[in-house]
Design a protein around this motif. Structure first.
Motif, PDB file in Angstrom:
ATOM      1  N   ARG A 167       0.831  -1.201   0.000  1.00  0.00           N
ATOM      2  CA  ARG A 167       0.000   0.000   0.000  1.00  0.00           C
ATOM      3  C   ARG A 167       0.871   1.258   0.000  1.00  0.00           C
ATOM      4  NH1 ARG A 167      -5.310   1.149   3.839  1.00  0.00           N
ATOM      5  NH2 ARG A 167      -6.014   2.950   2.642  1.00  0.00           N
ATOM      6  N   VAL A 168       1.925   1.251   0.806  1.00  0.00           N
ATOM      7  CA  VAL A 168       2.844   2.398   0.835  1.00  0.00           C
ATOM      8  C   VAL A 168       3.533   2.537  -0.526  1.00  0.00           C
ATOM      9  CG1 VAL A 168       4.961   3.298   1.866  1.00  0.00           C
ATOM     10  CG2 VAL A 168       3.182   2.355   3.340  1.00  0.00           C
ATOM     11  N   GLN A 169       3.999   1.415  -1.076  1.00  0.00           N
ATOM     12  CA  GLN A 169       4.674   1.449  -2.381  1.00  0.00           C
ATOM     13  C   GLN A 169       3.773   2.040  -3.461  1.00  0.00           C
ATOM     14  OE1 GLN A 169       5.718  -2.741  -2.546  1.00  0.00           O
ATOM     15  NE2 GLN A 169       7.894  -2.270  -2.256  1.00  0.00           N
ATOM     16  N   ALA A 170       2.485   1.739  -3.401  1.00  0.00           N
ATOM     17  CA  ALA A 170       1.550   2.219  -4.422  1.00  0.00           C
ATOM     18  C   ALA A 170       1.317   3.730  -4.344  1.00  0.00           C
ATOM     19  CB  ALA A 170       0.213   1.488  -4.291  1.00  0.00           C
ATOM     20  N   LEU A 171       1.638   4.332  -3.217  1.00  0.00           N
ATOM     21  CA  LEU A 171       1.359   5.759  -3.020  1.00  0.00           C
ATOM     22  C   LEU A 171       2.582   6.664  -3.148  1.00  0.00           C
ATOM     23  CD1 LEU A 171      -1.135   5.497  -0.037  1.00  0.00           C
ATOM     24  CD2 LEU A 171      -1.653   6.063  -2.430  1.00  0.00           C
ATOM     25  N   CYS A 172       3.697   6.097  -3.564  1.00  0.00           N
ATOM     26  CA  CYS A 172       4.897   6.937  -3.669  1.00  0.00           C
ATOM     27  C   CYS A 172       5.679   6.595  -4.931  1.00  0.00           C
ATOM     28  CB  CYS A 172       5.778   6.769  -2.431  1.00  0.00           C
ATOM     29  SG  CYS A 172       6.514   5.140  -2.221  1.00  0.00           S
ATOM     30  N   ARG A 173       6.603   7.468  -5.264  1.00  0.00           N
ATOM     31  CA  ARG A 173       7.468   7.215  -6.407  1.00  0.00           C
ATOM     32  C   ARG A 173       8.660   6.356  -6.013  1.00  0.00           C
ATOM     33  NH1 ARG A 173       8.749  12.754  -7.188  1.00  0.00           N
ATOM     34  NH2 ARG A 173       7.136  13.163  -5.706  1.00  0.00           N
ATOM     35  N   HIS A 174       9.168   6.560  -4.778  1.00  0.00           N
ATOM     36  CA  HIS A 174      10.343   5.814  -4.324  1.00  0.00           C
ATOM     37  C   HIS A 174      10.076   5.244  -2.927  1.00  0.00           C
ATOM     38  CE1 HIS A 174      14.450   4.613  -3.611  1.00  0.00           C
ATOM     39  NE2 HIS A 174      14.448   5.302  -2.490  1.00  0.00           N
ATOM     40  N   PHE A 175      10.029   3.926  -2.837  1.00  0.00           N
ATOM     41  CA  PHE A 175       9.853   3.241  -1.559  1.00  0.00           C
ATOM     42  C   PHE A 175      11.218   2.780  -1.056  1.00  0.00           C
ATOM     43  CE2 PHE A 175       9.704  -0.763   0.752  1.00  0.00           C
ATOM     44  CZ  PHE A 175       8.869  -0.431   1.804  1.00  0.00           C
ATOM     45  N   SER A 176      11.428   2.905   0.255  1.00  0.00           N
ATOM     46  CA  SER A 176      12.640   2.352   0.846  1.00  0.00           C
ATOM     47  C   SER A 176      12.327   1.828   2.242  1.00  0.00           C
ATOM     48  CB  SER A 176      13.762   3.396   0.906  1.00  0.00           C
ATOM     49  OG  SER A 176      13.341   4.532   1.633  1.00  0.00           O
ATOM     50  N   LEU A 177      13.101   0.853   2.633  1.00  0.00           N
ATOM     51  CA  LEU A 177      13.006   0.287   3.966  1.00  0.00           C
ATOM     52  C   LEU A 177      14.331   0.564   4.670  1.00  0.00           C
ATOM     53  CD1 LEU A 177      11.530  -2.980   5.175  1.00  0.00           C
ATOM     54  CD2 LEU A 177      13.919  -2.534   5.685  1.00  0.00           C
ATOM     55  N   VAL A 178      14.256   1.171   5.834  1.00  0.00           N
ATOM     56  CA  VAL A 178      15.449   1.439   6.638  1.00  0.00           C
ATOM     57  C   VAL A 178      15.410   0.478   7.818  1.00  0.00           C
ATOM     58  CG1 VAL A 178      16.695   3.117   8.039  1.00  0.00           C
ATOM     59  CG2 VAL A 178      15.512   3.852   5.950  1.00  0.00           C
ATOM     60  N   LYS A 179      16.374  -0.413   7.862  1.00  0.00           N
ATOM     61  CA  LYS A 179      16.457  -1.371   8.966  1.00  0.00           C
ATOM     62  C   LYS A 179      17.155  -0.695  10.141  1.00  0.00           C
ATOM     63  CE  LYS A 179      18.405  -5.918   9.940  1.00  0.00           C
ATOM     64  NZ  LYS A 179      19.132  -7.028   9.325  1.00  0.00           N
ATOM     65  N   LEU A 180      16.413  -0.515  11.233  1.00  0.00           N
ATOM     66  CA  LEU A 180      16.978   0.106  12.431  1.00  0.00           C
ATOM     67  C   LEU A 180      17.838  -0.883  13.197  1.00  0.00           C
ATOM     68  CD1 LEU A 180      13.823   2.059  13.651  1.00  0.00           C
ATOM     69  CD2 LEU A 180      15.635   2.813  12.099  1.00  0.00           C
ATOM     70  N   GLY A 181      17.458  -2.148  13.128  1.00  0.00           N
ATOM     71  CA  GLY A 181      18.237  -3.173  13.805  1.00  0.00           C
ATOM     72  C   GLY A 181      17.467  -4.482  13.900  1.00  0.00           C
TER      73      GLY A 181
ATOM     74  N   THR B 114      17.370  -6.012   4.110  1.00  0.00           N
ATOM     75  CA  THR B 114      16.480  -4.852   4.019  1.00  0.00           C
ATOM     76  C   THR B 114      15.241  -5.153   3.174  1.00  0.00           C
ATOM     77  OG1 THR B 114      17.745  -3.976   2.158  1.00  0.00           O
ATOM     78  CG2 THR B 114      18.331  -3.164   4.352  1.00  0.00           C
ATOM     79  N   GLU B 115      14.975  -6.433   2.967  1.00  0.00           N
ATOM     80  CA  GLU B 115      13.742  -6.824   2.277  1.00  0.00           C
ATOM     81  C   GLU B 115      12.573  -6.655   3.241  1.00  0.00           C
ATOM     82  OE1 GLU B 115      11.654 -10.893   0.548  1.00  0.00           O
ATOM     83  OE2 GLU B 115      13.786 -10.903   0.961  1.00  0.00           O
ATOM     84  N   PRO B 116      11.449  -6.100   2.789  1.00  0.00           N
ATOM     85  CA  PRO B 116      10.295  -5.982   3.672  1.00  0.00           C
ATOM     86  C   PRO B 116       9.787  -7.365   4.112  1.00  0.00           C
ATOM     87  CG  PRO B 116      10.020  -4.595   1.728  1.00  0.00           C
ATOM     88  CD  PRO B 116      11.223  -5.470   1.490  1.00  0.00           C
ATOM     89  N   LEU B 117       9.534  -7.501   5.396  1.00  0.00           N
ATOM     90  CA  LEU B 117       8.984  -8.749   5.930  1.00  0.00           C
ATOM     91  C   LEU B 117       7.658  -9.078   5.260  1.00  0.00           C
ATOM     92  CD1 LEU B 117       9.088 -11.052   8.021  1.00  0.00           C
ATOM     93  CD2 LEU B 117       8.126  -9.458   9.694  1.00  0.00           C
ATOM     94  N   GLY B 118       6.852  -8.049   5.015  1.00  0.00           N
ATOM     95  CA  GLY B 118       5.552  -8.255   4.380  1.00  0.00           C
ATOM     96  C   GLY B 118       5.651  -8.925   3.022  1.00  0.00           C
ATOM     97  N   LYS B 119       6.728  -8.686   2.315  1.00  0.00           N
ATOM     98  CA  LYS B 119       6.908  -9.319   1.001  1.00  0.00           C
ATOM     99  C   LYS B 119       6.909 -10.836   1.134  1.00  0.00           C
ATOM    100  CE  LYS B 119       9.929  -9.257  -3.036  1.00  0.00           C
ATOM    101  NZ  LYS B 119      11.150  -8.714  -3.619  1.00  0.00           N
ATOM    102  N   ARG B 120       7.537 -11.329   2.204  1.00  0.00           N
ATOM    103  CA  ARG B 120       7.556 -12.776   2.425  1.00  0.00           C
ATOM    104  C   ARG B 120       6.226 -13.277   2.971  1.00  0.00           C
ATOM    105  NH1 ARG B 120      13.327 -14.852   3.813  1.00  0.00           N
ATOM    106  NH2 ARG B 120      14.554 -13.412   2.573  1.00  0.00           N
ATOM    107  N   LEU B 121       5.667 -12.548   3.930  1.00  0.00           N
ATOM    108  CA  LEU B 121       4.435 -13.011   4.588  1.00  0.00           C
ATOM    109  C   LEU B 121       3.251 -13.068   3.629  1.00  0.00           C
ATOM    110  CD1 LEU B 121       4.619 -11.102   7.993  1.00  0.00           C
ATOM    111  CD2 LEU B 121       5.359 -13.430   7.473  1.00  0.00           C
TER     112      LEU B 121
END
Length: 188
Positions: free
Chosen positions: A43-57, A114-121
């Motif tokens: 949903r976030v990816q669909a609403l922006c031009r550039h999606f990124s995931l920042v892994k805090l830890g 840095t792959e989104p967990l949701g992509k796998r789930l």
């Protein structure tokens, strides 16, 4: 992507959670974001031009009491906490905290990086999602994000089950997230 802030890992999310059917939400737009059962990442990816995931830890960290209770975790259970920011066009929209059994990290969820967990789930029908619990996170509860947060923010969490394993995925919508769009549009 470089953030304007430098969050401290673990940020944590020690808040009070309520079943979604016990929470009165008068804003239908916010309610739609909080209770959407689809992939938040998509949903976030669909609403922006550039999606990124920042892994805090990610690592073995102490769980909050509510996480231990929800997972029925025992003293000898092994868990990893993973915290990330989902960013749209370089703006953090979502803070996510996942509590994942070590067994899933070693197998199905190995090498997330840095792959989104949701992509796998959401691409694996073997993962089943529970109903949502909702929270209101105060600026103090999110202080380790080191962001300029002045309002109480909404969050959600659910359990994902895979065979005998269960994990928590919790997400808080940050101030720039479109979940609050009606607040800005109508002055609420």
């Amino acid at each position: 992507m470089s953030l304007k802030v430098s969050p401290e890992f673990p940020v944590g999310l020690d808040v009070n959670w309520e079943p979604s059917d016990k929470v009165a939400l008068s804003d239908p737009y916010l309610k739609n974001w909080l209770l959407d059962t689809g992939s938040l990442t998509e949903r976030v990816q669909a609403l922006c031009r550039h999606f990124s995931l920042v892994k805090l830890g990610q690592g073995t960290k102490a769980l909050h009491a509510s996480e231990t209770a929800l997972l029925n975790a025992t003293a000898n259970s092994e868990w990893q906490v993973r915290e990330v920011l989902l960013c749209a066009d370089n703006e953090p929209w979502v803070y996510a905290r996942s509590v994942i059994p070590q067994s899933l990290i070693d197998d199905e969820l190995a090498n997330l990086g840095t792959e989104p967990l949701g992509k796998r789930l959401f691409n694996d029908p073997r993962f089943a999602r529970s109903d949502f619990h909702l929270c209101q996170a105060t600026p103090e509860a999110l202080s380790r994000l080191n962001m300029d947060i002045t309002d109480t923010l909404w969050g959600r969490r659910s359990l994902f089950s895979f065979q005998e394993s269960r994990m928590i995925v919790a997400e808080v919508f940050l101030p720039d997230a479109p979940a609050y769009e009606s607040r800005y549009r109508y002055g609420r």
